[in-house]
Motif scaffolding. Structure first.
Motif, mmCIF file in Angstrom:
data_model
loop_
_atom_site.group_PDB
_atom_site.id
_atom_site.type_symbol
_atom_site.label_atom_id
_atom_site.label_comp_id
_atom_site.label_asym_id
_atom_site.label_seq_id
_atom_site.Cartn_x
_atom_site.Cartn_y
_atom_site.Cartn_z
ATOM 1 N N TRP A 125 0.891 -1.561 -0.108
ATOM 2 C CA TRP A 125 -0.237 -0.192 0.835
ATOM 3 C C TRP A 125 1.032 0.957 -0.186
ATOM 4 C CZ3 TRP A 125 -4.178 -0.299 -2.102
ATOM 5 C CH2 TRP A 125 -5.534 -1.272 -1.267
ATOM 6 N N GLU A 126 2.029 1.567 0.625
ATOM 7 C CA GLU A 126 2.654 1.807 0.837
ATOM 8 C C GLU A 126 3.453 2.952 -0.224
ATOM 9 O OE1 GLU A 126 3.417 4.791 2.862
ATOM 10 O OE2 GLU A 126 2.627 4.261 4.390
ATOM 11 N N ALA A 127 4.117 1.542 -0.929
ATOM 12 C CA ALA A 127 4.337 1.728 -2.992
ATOM 13 C C ALA A 127 3.546 2.211 -3.211
ATOM 14 C CB ALA A 127 4.852 0.713 -3.017
ATOM 15 N N MET A 128 1.954 2.104 -3.748
ATOM 16 C CA MET A 128 1.159 2.125 -4.320
ATOM 17 C C MET A 128 0.710 3.840 -3.707
ATOM 18 S SD MET A 128 -1.565 -0.145 -4.695
ATOM 19 C CE MET A 128 -1.305 -1.800 -3.239
ATOM 20 N N ALA A 129 0.723 4.167 -2.453
ATOM 21 C CA ALA A 129 0.795 5.636 -3.070
ATOM 22 C C ALA A 129 2.318 6.898 -3.471
ATOM 23 C CB ALA A 129 0.666 5.750 -0.636
ATOM 24 N N SER A 130 3.538 6.199 -2.804
ATOM 25 C CA SER A 130 3.948 6.866 -3.299
ATOM 26 C C SER A 130 4.326 7.125 -5.069
ATOM 27 C CB SER A 130 5.857 6.234 -3.039
ATOM 28 O OG SER A 130 6.382 5.988 -1.874
ATOM 29 N N ARG A 131 3.363 6.165 -5.583
ATOM 30 C CA ARG A 131 3.953 5.857 -6.876
ATOM 31 C C ARG A 131 2.672 6.910 -7.539
ATOM 32 N NH1 ARG A 131 4.610 0.543 -6.424
ATOM 33 N NH2 ARG A 131 2.330 -0.196 -7.408
ATOM 34 N N ALA A 132 1.229 6.637 -6.462
ATOM 35 C CA ALA A 132 0.427 8.119 -6.693
ATOM 36 C C ALA A 132 0.964 9.733 -6.573
ATOM 37 C CB ALA A 132 -0.835 7.792 -6.107
ATOM 38 N N GLU A 133 1.241 9.874 -5.927
ATOM 39 C CA GLU A 133 2.231 10.626 -5.333
ATOM 40 C C GLU A 133 3.342 11.579 -6.889
ATOM 41 O OE1 GLU A 133 1.949 10.979 -0.336
ATOM 42 O OE2 GLU A 133 3.791 10.557 -1.217
ATOM 43 N N ARG A 134 3.281 10.404 -7.343
ATOM 44 C CA ARG A 134 4.569 10.655 -8.077
ATOM 45 C C ARG A 134 4.347 11.009 -9.420
ATOM 46 N NH1 ARG A 134 8.045 6.153 -6.072
ATOM 47 N NH2 ARG A 134 7.234 4.881 -7.944
ATOM 48 N N THR A 135 3.585 10.609 -9.799
ATOM 49 C CA THR A 135 2.087 10.361 -11.136
ATOM 50 C C THR A 135 1.537 11.452 -10.822
ATOM 51 O OG1 THR A 135 1.888 8.145 -11.202
ATOM 52 C CG2 THR A 135 0.196 9.384 -12.092
ATOM 53 N N GLU A 136 0.986 11.983 -9.664
ATOM 54 C CA GLU A 136 0.923 12.869 -9.487
ATOM 55 C C GLU A 136 1.723 14.441 -9.655
ATOM 56 O OE1 GLU A 136 -2.012 15.826 -6.617
ATOM 57 O OE2 GLU A 136 -1.472 13.808 -5.542
ATOM 58 N N VAL A 137 2.802 14.602 -9.307
ATOM 59 C CA VAL A 137 4.216 15.522 -9.571
ATOM 60 C C VAL A 137 3.943 15.364 -11.270
ATOM 61 C CG1 VAL A 137 5.663 15.794 -9.750
ATOM 62 C CG2 VAL A 137 4.497 15.348 -7.075
ATOM 63 N N MET A 138 4.401 14.372 -11.738
ATOM 64 C CA MET A 138 4.126 14.269 -13.609
ATOM 65 C C MET A 138 3.506 15.062 -13.800
ATOM 66 S SD MET A 138 6.508 10.783 -13.669
ATOM 67 C CE MET A 138 5.221 9.907 -13.940
ATOM 68 N N ARG A 139 2.461 14.297 -13.447
ATOM 69 C CA ARG A 139 1.082 15.501 -14.179
ATOM 70 C C ARG A 139 1.052 16.481 -14.005
ATOM 71 N NH1 ARG A 139 -3.209 12.580 -11.469
ATOM 72 N NH2 ARG A 139 -2.505 10.999 -13.103
ATOM 73 N N ASP A 140 1.329 17.488 -13.288
ATOM 74 C CA ASP A 140 1.215 18.706 -12.865
ATOM 75 C C ASP A 140 2.563 19.148 -13.190
ATOM 76 O OD1 ASP A 140 -0.641 18.563 -11.060
ATOM 77 O OD2 ASP A 140 0.190 18.026 -8.885
ATOM 78 N N GLN A 141 3.728 19.212 -13.552
ATOM 79 C CA GLN A 141 4.881 19.348 -14.599
ATOM 80 C C GLN A 141 4.310 19.227 -15.676
ATOM 81 O OE1 GLN A 141 8.103 16.696 -13.148
ATOM 82 N NE2 GLN A 141 8.861 17.745 -11.593
#
Length: 72
Positions: A38-54
Motif C-alpha cells: 500500500w505504501e508503494a502504491m501511495a508513493s507511485r500515486a504521488e509521483r504520478t501526480e507530480v509528473m502530471r502537474d509538471q
C-alpha cells in the motif's frame, strides 16, 4: 497529496494495525507485506501526480509562448 495516495496510506495504516494485533506469525507477515505494498502504491500515486502537474505546467508554458510568438 492526492486522494488516491491518501486512501493508500490509510490502507497501509490499517494493515500495520492488523499486523500489530495478529497473534500468528504468518498473518503478521502477510499484513506487513500488504502495508508495504500500500505504501508503494501511495508513493507511485504521488509521483504520478507530480509528473502530471509538471506536464500540465509545461503545456501551459508552451501555449503561452506560442501565443506570444504569434502576436509578435
Amino acid at each position: 497529496m492526492s486522494s488516491d495516495a491518501t486512501f493508500f496510506r490509510k490502507q497501509a495504516d490499517q494493515e500495520r494495525s492488523n499486523a500489530a494485533d495478529a497473534t500468528l506469525d504468518n498473518v503478521r507477515d502477510r499484513c506487513e507485506r500488504a502495508a508495504r505494498s500500500w505504501e508503494a502504491m501511495a508513493s507511485r500515486a504521488e509521483r504520478t501526480e507530480v509528473m502530471r502537474d509538471q506536464r500540465a505546467a509545461a503545456t501551459r508554458a508552451a501555449a503561452t509562448l506560442a501565443t506570444v510568438q504569434t502576436e509578435a
